[in-house]
Design an enzyme around this catalytic site. Structure first.
Site, short mmCIF file in Angstrom:
data_model
loop_
_atom_site.label_atom_id
_atom_site.label_comp_id
_atom_site.label_asym_id
_atom_site.label_seq_id
_atom_site.Cartn_x
_atom_site.Cartn_y
_atom_site.Cartn_z
N LYS A 21 17.51 -13.37 1.67
CA LYS A 21 16.07 -13.53 1.91
C LYS A 21 15.31 -12.22 1.74
CE LYS A 21 16.35 -17.52 5.07
NZ LYS A 21 17.76 -17.89 4.88
N SER A 79 22.19 -15.42 4.29
CA SER A 79 20.74 -15.28 4.44
C SER A 79 20.21 -13.87 4.24
CB SER A 79 20.31 -15.79 5.82
OG SER A 79 20.33 -17.20 5.85
N SER A 102 14.92 -16.81 9.94
CA SER A 102 15.75 -17.16 8.79
C SER A 102 15.43 -18.56 8.27
CB SER A 102 17.24 -17.04 9.16
OG SER A 102 18.03 -16.89 8.00
#
Length: 523
Positions: free
Chosen positions: A174, A171, A353
């Site tokens: 991102k 993640s 997230s």
């Protein structure tokens, strides 16, 4: 004026006749010309000269000898000049001689003197840093470590372990998706969901614009996404525009996003059902297709479009038939609702997230850049957005927008450079910094996630970073406010067959960065 018969001999004069003036002894007859007045070379002048010699023979002998001496002496000097050393001889040309043209001198090639080698400047002394985290970096729980730490002020790489090697980010990706969205869509961009009416009486078109935050909850009830637009509002606008005309058919246009709706490398059972973290990626859905619109994680359905349409029909109060299609040309807009701006979407997604918001943004970026409207187009689209930040994107591969795929690849060295810009709030990136979880305090770094606890609590509140986890790795990247006040940017990837305890090993290593600060050694 001296006469020609009175040459300057340069000899001392005597008291006898030898020293007497040489003058004529007779007085010239008036009307005649004397010898002294005669023009040289004339008969009168010559006669006078002979008379003078006969009258004073001794004086003329002495004068003649002196003249000869001068002439011979001058010749000797001239002869000496002709045989003198060339370096000192200087012969004046005779005025009566034929002048020989002076030859043009041949240019003499000048031989350059060899250039003396100048020693190179001695480089400045390199600071010797003594705070080592080598032992911490060799923790077996970190698996195959890829990591880099940079001094955010100077740009100096202070610690590096395979930092230039692209690896899966989980993640942490991102951060890249957010940066690309800010660059391509802009911070104030809002995602629209619209209703159109066609030329066919009673026929309307529900057009999905990609907003996954659109909520099916009625007014007065908050969904998980703060400030989300409402499907109820959209239906009310349509009813008012129709003026009581019944809806006879509904066309649902979701053509903005192409298929497939699920990234092939994702674990669908884990992510969509068990974790409930990710929906199918469609241009029309409500509440991120959660079963529970208020929960951070909730199972998602297999038909997000159907769930959204059902909510729309409910608020319209119609059971009119529904077909999939595209809006015909000339259709008139009769209703629109919009999402929160991109900055708010990024903030919400970074803090918790959220995968679905990030997939929405990555797809919109790909479309806006002209790369396409599928997962495959996101690589070109996101990289085009990232290039606007002036950081080398070599080695980056984007498989999705959320980081779920193990096929994503980003070198830690890219993240350390990007986070310098995030820290400095360049190009609107301050929103990324504001949305980063904080060690031991917020988001996915809060103590409830078992992060920065025990000895690692020393760095509580000092680490602003994005977390990541997939089956083959744990990651953390962001900014450390070190104990000595130094700002460090870092990226740590623990890759390979690692387990959940890799998170604690990462926290311990980052806490080491915190303690060392500007004294961090690469040894």
């Amino acid at each position: 004026m001296r006469e020609p018969d009175q040459p300057e001999t340069g000899l001392p004069r005597s008291s006898d006749a030898d020293s007497a003036s040489i003058t004529p002894s007779h007085t010239p007859t008036p009307g005649t010309t004397s010898a002294s007045e005669a023009t040289p070379g004339t008969p009168a002048a010559l006669g006078g000269l002979l008379t003078a010699i006969r009258t004073h023979p001794r004086a003329w002998i002495i004068a003649g000898a002196a003249a000869a001496f001068v002439i011979l002496g001058g010749g000797s000097v001239a002869l000496g000049a002709t045989v003198a050393t060339p370096a000192t001889a200087e012969v004046a040309p005779s005025p009566s001689a034929t002048r020989t043209p002076t030859p043009t001198p041949t240019p003499v090639k000048t031989i350059a003197k060899p250039v003396r080698a100048v020693p190179a400047a001695v480089p400045g002394a390199t600071r010797v840093r003594t705070c080592s985290v080598a032992g911490l970096s060799q923790d077996g729980r970190l698996g195959n470590l890829e990591a880099q730490v940079v001094n955010a002020k100077t740009g100096e790489v202070m610690f590096d372990r395979n930092g230039g090697k692209p690896g899966p980010t989980a993640s942490v990706l991102k951060t890249l998706t957010s940066a690309a969205a800010l660059a391509v869509l802009g911070p104030d961009y809002r995602v629209s969901t619209r209703v159109l009416k066609t030329a066919t009486p009673g026929q309307i078109v529900l057009v999905g614009g990609g907003d996954v935050t659109l909520s099916r909850l009625p007014g007065g009830q908050d969904s998980f996404y703060t400030g989300a637009p409402k499907m109820q509002d959209l239906a009310d606008q349509a009813k008012q525009a129709l003026g009581g005309q019944p809806v006879t058919s509904i066309i649902v246009d979701t053509s903005l996003f192409g298929g497939p709706v699920w990234q092939p490398s994702w674990d669908e059972q884990e992510e969509r059902v068990v974790e409930g973290s990710t929906s199918y990626i469609t241009a029309l859905q409500v509440d991120g297709d959660r079963d529970d619109p208020t929960a951070i994680e909730s199972p998602r359905s297999t038909d997000p479009v159907g769930r959204a349409v059902a909510s729309f029909q409910q608020y319209l109060g119609t059971n009119a038939p529904v077909t999939q299609g595209t809006a015909p040309g000339g259709a008139q807009q009769i209703g629109i609702v919009q999402s929160q701006p991109v900055t708010t979407l990024i903030d919400q997604a970074m803090r918790v997230s959220d995968n679905t918001i990030m997939e929405e943004l990555a797809r919109l970026v790909a479309i806006k850049t002209g790369a396409g409207n599928t997962f495959d187009a996101e690589n070109a689209g996101v990289i085009a957005g990232l290039k606007q930040y002036g950081i080398d994107t070599t080695g980056i591969h984007i498989a999705d927008g959320s980081g779920l795929s193990g096929d994503n690849a980003v070198p830690p060295s890219y993240l350390t450079r990007l986070f310098i810009k995030v820290l400095n709030r360049e190009n609107g990136l301050g929103v990324v910094y504001d949305g980063l979880p904080v060690s031991g305090e917020s988001g996915t770094l809060a103590s409830g996630y078992n992060r920065f606890t025990g000895d690692n609590a020393a760095a509580r509140g000092a680490v602003h970073a994005k977390t990541g986890w997939i089956d083959n790795g744990y990651t953390l990247s962001g900014i450390v406010d070190a104990a000595d006040g130094t700002k460090l940017t870092f990226a740590v990837f623990a890759l390979g067959p690692v387990s959940d305890n890799a998170k604690q090993a990462i926290d311990t290593l980052v806490t080491g960065f915190y303690h060392c600060g500007d004294n961090l050694s690469n040894n």
